[in-house]
Scaffold this motif. Structure first.
Motif, PDB file in Angstrom:
ATOM      1  N   ALA A 100       0.829  -1.208   0.000  1.00 12.17           N
ATOM      2  CA  ALA A 100       0.000   0.000   0.000  1.00 12.17           C
ATOM      3  C   ALA A 100       0.860   1.252   0.000  1.00 12.17           C
ATOM      4  O   ALA A 100       0.586   2.212  -0.731  1.00 12.17           O
ATOM      5  N   ALA A 101       1.916   1.248   0.809  1.00 13.57           N
ATOM      6  CA  ALA A 101       2.813   2.407   0.845  1.00 13.57           C
ATOM      7  C   ALA A 101       3.570   2.547  -0.472  1.00 13.57           C
ATOM      8  O   ALA A 101       3.753   3.661  -0.979  1.00 13.57           O
ATOM      9  N   ASP A 137      -4.308   5.401  -0.751  1.00 11.28           N
ATOM     10  CA  ASP A 137      -4.704   6.557   0.063  1.00 11.28           C
ATOM     11  C   ASP A 137      -5.254   6.168   1.424  1.00 11.28           C
ATOM     12  O   ASP A 137      -5.172   6.957   2.375  1.00 11.28           O
ATOM     13  N   GLY A 163       5.419   0.746   6.606  1.00  8.89           N
ATOM     14  CA  GLY A 163       4.240   1.145   5.838  1.00  8.89           C
ATOM     15  C   GLY A 163       2.989   1.255   6.695  1.00  8.89           C
ATOM     16  O   GLY A 163       2.124   2.100   6.437  1.00  8.89           O
ATOM     17  N   VAL A 185       0.511   4.690   6.068  1.00  7.01           N
ATOM     18  CA  VAL A 185      -0.749   4.635   5.301  1.00  7.01           C
ATOM     19  C   VAL A 185      -1.928   4.730   6.271  1.00  7.01           C
ATOM     20  O   VAL A 185      -2.045   3.905   7.177  1.00  7.01           O
TER      21      VAL A 185
END
Length: 264
Positions: A140-141, A146, A169, A173
């Motif tokens: 995700a990072a 978002d 991360g 996030v």
């Protein structure tokens, strides 16, 4: 920060670091443990959580001076390696620990409301393995997600191992929990998201997936997968594979999907 010397493993000032593995399993309520230089740097750069204290071996102090200077004011405890190992209950070869404080959880609806007109959101359902949670937050990072939404069956992204696997991360996030009666499909629909459920049984190949300005990808646990009720209400996608192989580790599959969607 002036380091504070610790020579006694029973010193009450470092009580939160005692027997880390057992306390990790029992839960730390409002606190969480950070481990290693990369994670501590990510914590400093993110600035999302308060810092309670830092615990280092003597040899780490000089090298970490720039990171320590970037952290919020908090006690920095320094101990010999043997004392540190005795405190935490195992050989902590990185020699770097810190104690962060959780902030109040952000409701899922508020979290979604805070993202922009163009956004990529990841929804996790039933992910109970800390390695997978850490890997998914690392993805995700890396791919600019978002926000992350987790259902109640997902394990804690701020568990020490999950943070370490995420390479920080999980600290950068934004994430929130869905309430027990919260309908994630309805929530995302209302916010104008195109919802894609990733599954080996998905109808459309990932390469042909159609995105929106706001896109949400939903990932489920390995084995059980996503609930049929979710799959029936959204567009389903899959990663095509060779031969009889039909699935990947969820963090690997999530990384492939996020790479594709982030470029669209």
């Amino acid at each position: 920060m002036t380091p504070i010397r610790i020579d006694d493993i029973d010193d009450p000032r470092i009580e939160p670091y005692r027997a880390i593995r057992e306390r990790d399993l029992a839960g730390r309520e409002e606190a969480f443990i950070l481990e290693g230089e990369v994670v501590l740097r990510a914590f400093a750069n993110a600035g999302r959580y308060p810092l309670a204290s830092v615990l280092l071996t003597e040899k780490r102090v000089e090298k970490l001076a720039p990171i320590l200077a970037a952290l919020p004011p908090a006690p920095v405890y320094v101990a010999p390696q043997t004392v540190l190992d005795g405190i935490v209950g195992f050989h902590i070869h990185r020699g770097i620990l810190a104690l962060g404080r959780r902030t109040p959880p952000v409701p899922a609806e508020a979290l979604i409301g805070a993202v922009g007109a163009r956004a990529l959101v990841m929804v996790l359902m039933g992910i109970s393995n800390h390695d997978n949670i850490g890997g998914l937050f690392r993805n995700a990072a890396a791919f600019g997600v978002d926000a992350v939404l987790l259902d109640g069956a997902c394990c804690d992204p701020l568990y020490r191992k999950a943070i370490r696997v995420s390479v920080g991360g999980a600290l950068t996030v934004p994430f929130g929990r869905l309430g027990p009666d919260e309908d994630v499909v309805e929530l995302l629909d209302r916010a104008g998201f195109k919802i894609l459920a990733l599954s080996p049984a998905g109808a459309t190949p990932l390469s042909q997936a159609r995105c929106g300005d706001r896109t949400a990808i939903v990932l489920g646990a390995e084995g059980a997968g996503l609930p049929d009720e979710i799959m029936a209400r959204v567009d389903t996608i899959s990663i095509r594979m060779a031969g009889a192989f039909d699935s990947l580790n969820v963090a690997t599959a999530g990384g492939i999907a996020l790479h594709h969607l982030s470029g669209r």
